[in-house]
Design a protein around this motif. Sequence first.
Motif, PDB file in Angstrom:
ATOM      1  N   GLU A 110      43.034  41.194  32.737  1.00  0.00           N
ATOM      2  CA  GLU A 110      43.407  41.710  33.959  1.00  0.00           C
ATOM      3  C   GLU A 110      42.664  42.969  34.023  1.00  0.00           C
ATOM      4  OE1 GLU A 110      47.904  41.302  36.318  1.00  0.00           O
ATOM      5  OE2 GLU A 110      47.787  41.635  34.344  1.00  0.00           O
ATOM      6  N   ARG A 114      41.032  43.957  37.412  1.00  0.00           N
ATOM      7  CA  ARG A 114      42.122  44.235  39.041  1.00  0.00           C
ATOM      8  C   ARG A 114      41.897  46.039  38.451  1.00  0.00           C
ATOM      9  NH1 ARG A 114      47.548  41.536  39.542  1.00  0.00           N
ATOM     10  NH2 ARG A 114      47.476  43.045  40.883  1.00  0.00           N
ATOM     11  N   ARG A 183      51.137  49.978  39.794  1.00  0.00           N
ATOM     12  CA  ARG A 183      50.282  49.031  39.408  1.00  0.00           C
ATOM     13  C   ARG A 183      49.218  48.875  40.949  1.00  0.00           C
ATOM     14  NH1 ARG A 183      50.263  44.798  36.099  1.00  0.00           N
ATOM     15  NH2 ARG A 183      50.094  42.961  37.594  1.00  0.00           N
ATOM     16  N   GLN A 186      46.615  51.206  41.188  1.00  0.00           N
ATOM     17  CA  GLN A 186      45.998  51.104  40.087  1.00  0.00           C
ATOM     18  C   GLN A 186      44.172  51.154  40.819  1.00  0.00           C
ATOM     19  OE1 GLN A 186      46.669  47.590  38.294  1.00  0.00           O
ATOM     20  NE2 GLN A 186      45.717  46.446  40.324  1.00  0.00           N
ATOM     21  N   PRO A 189      38.615  47.766  41.456  1.00  0.00           N
ATOM     22  CA  PRO A 189      38.397  46.961  40.224  1.00  0.00           C
ATOM     23  C   PRO A 189      37.185  47.220  40.580  1.00  0.00           C
ATOM     24  CG  PRO A 189      38.771  45.441  41.787  1.00  0.00           C
ATOM     25  CD  PRO A 189      39.368  46.069  42.441  1.00  0.00           C
ATOM     26  N   ARG A 285      48.376  33.437  35.588  1.00  0.00           N
ATOM     27  CA  ARG A 285      47.435  34.664  36.223  1.00  0.00           C
ATOM     28  C   ARG A 285      46.542  34.066  36.006  1.00  0.00           C
ATOM     29  NH1 ARG A 285      51.430  38.687  34.991  1.00  0.00           N
ATOM     30  NH2 ARG A 285      49.650  40.372  35.810  1.00  0.00           N
ATOM     31  N   SER A 289      39.655  33.515  43.290  1.00  0.00           N
ATOM     32  CA  SER A 289      40.337  34.612  44.449  1.00  0.00           C
ATOM     33  C   SER A 289      38.461  34.941  44.359  1.00  0.00           C
ATOM     34  CB  SER A 289      39.404  36.034  44.636  1.00  0.00           C
ATOM     35  OG  SER A 289      39.246  36.741  42.884  1.00  0.00           O
TER      36      SER A 289
END
Length: 322
Positions: A110, A114, A183, A186, A189, A285, A289
Motif C-alpha cells: 500500500e 498509494r 491518510r 498522504q 503515489p 484491499r 484501478s
Amino acid sequence: MASPSETSIVIVAGPTASGKSALGLHLAERFDGTIINADSQQVYRDLAVLSARPGAAELARAPHRLYGVIDAAEACSAGRWRHLALEAIAEAHRERRLPILVGGTGLYLEALLRGLAELPPIPAAARTEAQALRESLGQAGFHAALAALDPESAQRLAPADKQRVTRAYEVARATGVPMSEWRRRQQAPNAGLRAAAIVLLPPRDVLYRACDARVLAMIEAGAEAEVETLMRRGLAPNLPAMKAVGVRELGAFLSGQVSHAQAVAAMQQATRNYAKRQYTWFGRRLPISNSLKKLPVETQFSESLLPEIFSFIREFLLTRTL
C-alpha cells in the motif's frame, strides 16, 4: 502510446504459505524478472528460517533483492522499505528486467502504490497513554475508544490489529487530526508505476493446514537455533524482528517456560492467526484501478495455474494506459 517513464511491475501477494515464492520464481524465469521482497520479516538477515526466506537453490534461479538486508537491531518501517523498493525497481528497469514484488505485507504494498502519510513526531507520552489504555480496556474496548476519535479508521481496522489500532489512536490523540485525515493528505503515489497483482487466496482450511506444515518444516530446518542466537543478542523486545512469529513461542520453550510440543502448537496457532489477518487484508484491499490490474486466484499455487497467470501478465505488459 505509453509514457517512456512508465514502469510496469508485477506483484505476487497473499497470506503466508499460499505459494507466493514459487509463483514469483516461475514468473521471473518466464519474463526475465528480478524478485523484490515485499515481506516485512524477510528483510531481516537474522530471520532466514522463521521468515521462510529463499534458499540458495531459489536464489540461483533468478535475481533477488531486499532479502536479509537489515539487521534485527534495526527497524524497517514501511517508509524505509518503500525507498529501498523504488531503488530496486529502478535498478531492475535499467537492467531491462521485470520487477516482481513478492510478499505478504499489505502495508508495504500500500505504501508503494498509494504513498505514505507524512505524520508529525508522536510524543512518548501519547504512546504511553495509548498502551496503558489498551491494556486497561482490552481489545474491544480500545477499538471502541478509537472509534470515538476516528470512526473511519476504526471501521477500516479490525480490533485484533493491535499495532495499527494503537497507532491510529496515538496519532488522533497527539495531533488532534484523525489518521484517516492524515491518510487523505498522504503523498501522491509514484505516478511512474503501473502494476499487475496476482493475489493468492486459497480456501482457509487448505491454507491453515499449509501453515501448520510450514511450522514443522521450520523446526526441522533449525528454527530453534535461529531463535536461540537471536535471544543471545539481548535485543529490545519491541523491535520488529523480535515480534516475528516463532520468536516468542520458541523463546518460551528455550527458556523452560513451556514444553516443546506446546511451543510448536503455539507457533502453529500464531502462524494461522497471521495468515488470517493477511487473508482479510488482501481480500479487501489493493482495489483495481487504471494503475493496478488484479487477478485473484482462489486456490493455493500450483503449476496448473501458470497458463492463466502467464496470459494475464502478457496482456498486462502489452497493454499500456494512454
